[in-house]
Scaffold this motif. Structure first.
Motif, PDB file in Angstrom:
ATOM      1  N   PRO A 164       0.992  -1.177  -0.203  1.00 26.44           N
ATOM      2  CA  PRO A 164      -0.271  -0.026  -0.006  1.00 26.44           C
ATOM      3  C   PRO A 164       0.643   0.762   0.389  1.00 26.44           C
ATOM      4  O   PRO A 164      -0.366   2.179  -0.654  1.00 26.44           O
ATOM      5  N   LYS A 165       2.010   1.337   0.984  1.00 27.16           N
ATOM      6  CA  LYS A 165       3.047   2.069   0.378  1.00 27.16           C
ATOM      7  C   LYS A 165       3.806   2.483  -0.114  1.00 27.16           C
ATOM      8  O   LYS A 165       4.212   3.698  -1.192  1.00 27.16           O
ATOM      9  N   ASP A 166       3.372   1.666  -1.700  1.00 26.10           N
ATOM     10  CA  ASP A 166       3.896   2.326  -2.720  1.00 26.10           C
ATOM     11  C   ASP A 166       2.955   2.794  -3.829  1.00 26.10           C
ATOM     12  O   ASP A 166       2.601   3.099  -4.811  1.00 26.10           O
ATOM     13  N   ILE A 167       1.259   2.502  -3.927  1.00 22.88           N
ATOM     14  CA  ILE A 167      -0.147   3.279  -3.963  1.00 22.88           C
ATOM     15  C   ILE A 167      -0.110   4.809  -3.821  1.00 22.88           C
ATOM     16  O   ILE A 167       0.336   4.886  -2.999  1.00 22.88           O
ATOM     17  N   VAL A 168       0.257   4.950  -4.537  1.00 25.61           N
ATOM     18  CA  VAL A 168      -0.056   6.634  -4.630  1.00 25.61           C
ATOM     19  C   VAL A 168      -1.552   6.802  -5.282  1.00 25.61           C
ATOM     20  O   VAL A 168      -1.892   6.618  -6.470  1.00 25.61           O
ATOM     21  N   SER A 169      -2.566   7.651  -4.800  1.00 23.29           N
ATOM     22  CA  SER A 169      -3.430   7.058  -5.271  1.00 23.29           C
ATOM     23  C   SER A 169      -4.363   9.189  -5.437  1.00 23.29           C
ATOM     24  O   SER A 169      -4.271   9.302  -4.122  1.00 23.29           O
TER      25      SER A 169
END
Lengths: 575, 162
Positions: free
Chosen positions: A343-348
């Motif tokens: 989740p920390k690598d996803i930029v939403s």
């Protein structure tokens, strides 16, 4: 009825209406600055002055009532010269940084200077250095660019009943500012951005996240996903010169892909998800003796408003997160796991019609273990800028559809984009939940007028359901006061949208002040609903799949942890 | 008495007050508290149902309201016509520079406050100032520096005696 003469032509007019109203109707264009459609005229800026025969001085047409036999000249040498002088005087103390201004190319002052042919600096005023207020998460306030037209002050006070800003000081020292000249962040500002829609210059603009998003897109280690709100596809085209009321959803999706987003999702999908949660909550409250009336929670300006002014009514707010936050939470949990992503690598990123969404995304309730549901929020205006920056010819792009698993939507979810839409969508599903049948006619005409307040009564199975829809927080305040003072128990469910007309006229939308524009935008949403086969949230197969594979039951344990939230009483604001 | 208690006592005399009572209330509160504090403005706003921004807007329109307590030495610089012609703006600027404060402000140590006033009725002595009601006449810019020094010394002495 009376007759007046405008530039030698006779025109009909009603006694008591203002000259400007007649001029507009007759197709005579007189520039205005301080005037705002729907609010009382102040006659402060004098841009709209015209010559009235028999009167020595020019009169402001916005505040001057017509009378029979009046002869006016709108573009006499005297009137035009006066307008030009006013613009020159405004420019005399205005910062000369148009090229660096957020409103470059879309500034009323700049346009007026061009229209009136200002070519020379005749006046050199004192240039006051003032601090730019960047403390607010949604809006940036640059008092040096303010021309004191007062439109923001009136919208904040009269439309929203907030009054975060007012005229401070006197005479040449006047500014528009907050109490004790504090930052907007500690003022009562609810971040709605209506001020940025009415500001004629760059004194009030959205806080940009374009650079953050571009950095994320350029980072190969980041997986950048984007969601777009229901109302964005029906307004974005205006930024490219297309007339209001045009839906460009497929082209917009294509443009988002070309910008480099790894996945393109539709917030209307999570609007459907919101409806599943919210309708379940409503039915539970109705049948289980919960707190009523229940109030919607999609509009973050409204949420802050309740937290500030009606803390006693916090239990009335639905605990549902807004569609933006729901989708954000699902992306960083279910989607991340499914795709094997940290989740920390996803930029939403979300594209919103709204400046308050920037505030909402930063709320502490929306950040779990240092991972925010949504990382960056771009307004419709910012998206347009991003598209232009990247040379994407959006109008001529072949259309594309949003990505699975969060790309499929019902038209009920799409209706979230306008005032009354959440209510219609919720009723469709609540009706089904209670009766097990679909409504005969999904359309509720009483909720489709352009009024700021609408009410309807209906039968849902055995239940007698009373609903109210309001937009613009002055209308919301009136309704809440009525419910408290008159102890109204006939209303069970209230939809509130902060901006007048709903998200279609949100604070992050293309700047276009006419009420006709807002109507045209809303009309497209209804048209899309009319043409759609999938018209109810509970029939959305993608939503059903998500519950089956991951969430369990609406309002169950997992939805409560991921899709619901809490609110706080706000005592530390200067209200 | 706390600020809150003082303001409450004043507001108690304005039953059913509407926004037109704002200015008299502000005057009374300033009289009682010496200035308009944030707390006081918030309390008045809650009572009259007015946003604090509106109250601050009204209060800043008038010269009579201040938002910081006055200092031990309250310096009033006359900017009436005669004083203005005789150069009071230079005198004011010097005070402002030496004390690091502007009109309506109070120095951080609470010792000095500066205020511009319109004619104090001593045109023959222009440019004139008053410090805690004591007049200083026919000043030039350097006099301001001298006056600040004198009172700073006096303040220091008082501090030692304490």
């Amino acid at each position: 009825m009376c007759h007046i003469e405008i530039n030698g032509r006779v025109a009909k007019a009603k006694v008591g209406e203002t000259l400007l109203e007649v001029l507009r109707r007759e197709g005579v264009s007189v520039p205005t600055l301080c005037n705002v459609e729907g609010l009382n005229p102040t006659g402060a800026c004098r841009m709209c002055v015209v010559e009235v025969e028999g009167r020595g001085n020019l009169v402001p047409s916005c505040a001057f009532p017509v009378s029979d036999g009046m002869k006016i000249r709108t573009h006499s040498a005297k009137a035009v010269q006066a307008r030009k002088t006013i613009v020159e005087l405004l420019l005399s103390s205005h910062p000369d940084d148009c090229n660096y201004c957020a409103r470059n190319g879309n500034c009323e002052l700049q346009n007026l200077a061009a229209e009136l042919g200002v070519r020379q600096r005749r006046y050199l005023g004192k240039h006051k250095k003032m601090k730019v207020d960047v403390a607010n998460p949604s809006l940036v306030r640059d008092p040096e660019k303010c021309i004191l037209c007062g439109r923001c002050v009136r919208v904040c006070e009269e439309i929203q009943n907030v009054g975060a800003i007012d005229f401070i000081g006197r005479g040449s020292d006047s500014t528009v500012g907050t109490a004790f000249n504090e930052g907007l962040n500690v003022s009562s500002c609810i971040n709605c951005g209506q001020c940025s829609l009415v500001c004629p210059t760059g004194a009030l603009v959205e806080k940009r996240s374009i650079e953050d998003v571009m950095t994320a897109l350029a980072d190969p280690k980041k997986y950048v996903v984007v969601q777009h709100a229901p109302s964005v596809s029906v307004t974005l085209a205006e930024e490219f010169g297309v007339r209001p009321g045009t839906d460009i959803d497929p082209q917009m999706v294509a443009a988002l892909r070309r910008l480099g987003f790894d996945r393109v999702f539709d917030t209307s999908f999570s609007a459907d998800l919101t409806i599943m949660e919210e309708a379940t909550e409503l039915v539970t409250r109705l049948t289980g003796g919960g707190v009523l009336p229940m109030m919607t929670s999609c509009s973050p300006g409204w949420i802050k408003f309740v937290e500030q002014y009606y803390p006693n009514m916090i239990p009335n707010l639905s605990t549902c997160k807004s569609p933006q936050q729901m989708l954000g939470a699902i992306i960083k949990s279910f989607f991340a796991k499914r795709e094997g992503l940290n989740p920390k690598d996803i930029v939403s990123v979300s594209i919103m019609p709204c400046t308050a969404k920037k505030f909402e995304a930063g709320r502490s309730e929306m950040i779990v273990d240092d991972v925010p549901d949504v990382d960056f929020v771009l307004t419709t205006r910012e998206l347009a800028q991003l598209i232009k920056m990247h040379g994407i010819d959006i109008e001529n792009l072949p259309g594309e559809t949003a990505d699975n698993p969060f790309g499929e939507r019902s038209s009920a979810g799409k209706l979230f984009g306008g005032s009354g839409g959440v209510m219609e969508a919720a009723i469709r599903t609540a009706y089904f939940m209670v009766t097990g049948e679909e409504m005969d006619d999904l359309k509720i005409p009483a909720l489709r007028t352009s009024k700021g307040r609408k009410e309807a009564k209906m039968k849902v199975g055995e239940l007698e359901l009373g609903v109210a829809v309001v937009s613009g927080l002055a209308n919301a305040r009136k309704l809440l006061d009525e419910i408290v003072e008159e102890q109204r128990t006939d209303i069970h469910f209230i939809e509130v949208m902060t901006c007048p007309g709903g998200c279609v006229s949100g604070g992050g939308q293309p700047i276009n002040l006419s009420s006709e524009t807002v109507k045209a935008r809303q009309k497209v949403l209804y048209k899309l609903d009319q043409q759609e086969v999938l018209r109810t949230s509970h029939q959305n197969p993608a939503v059903a799949r998500l519950y089956k594979e991951f969430l369990g039951k609406p309002n169950g344990e997992k939805p409560h942890r991921l899709l619901h939230t809490t609110y706080v009483e706000r005592t530390n604001v200067l209200k | 008495m706390t600020t809150e208690a003082k303001v409450t006592a004043i507001l108690a005399r304005y039953t059913d007050a509407k926004r037109d009572a704002l200015i008299p209330i502000l005057q009374e509160v300033q009289e009682a508290c010496g200035y308009l504090s944030k707390e006081a403005v918030i309390q008045i706003g809650a009572y009259l149902n007015l946003p604090t921004s509106k109250i601050y807007g009204v209060a800043t329109f008038y010269n009579q309201f201040r938002f910081q307590p006055v200092g031990d030495y309250h310096i009033q610089v006359c900017r009436g016509t005669a004083c203005h012609v005789k150069g009071s703006s230079g005198v004011f600027d010097r005070f402002s520079r030496d004390l690091g404060i502007s009109d309506g402000e109070t120095s951080k140590d609470g010792k000095f406050s500066l205020e511009v006033v319109s004619c104090i009725g001593a045109c023959g002595l222009a440019p004139v100032i008053a410090v805690n009601g004591e007049f200083h006449a026919k000043l030039v810019d350097d006099d301001a520096t001298r006056i600040v020094k004198t009172y700073k010394k006096e303040a220091a002495k008082k501090g030692e005696q304490k």
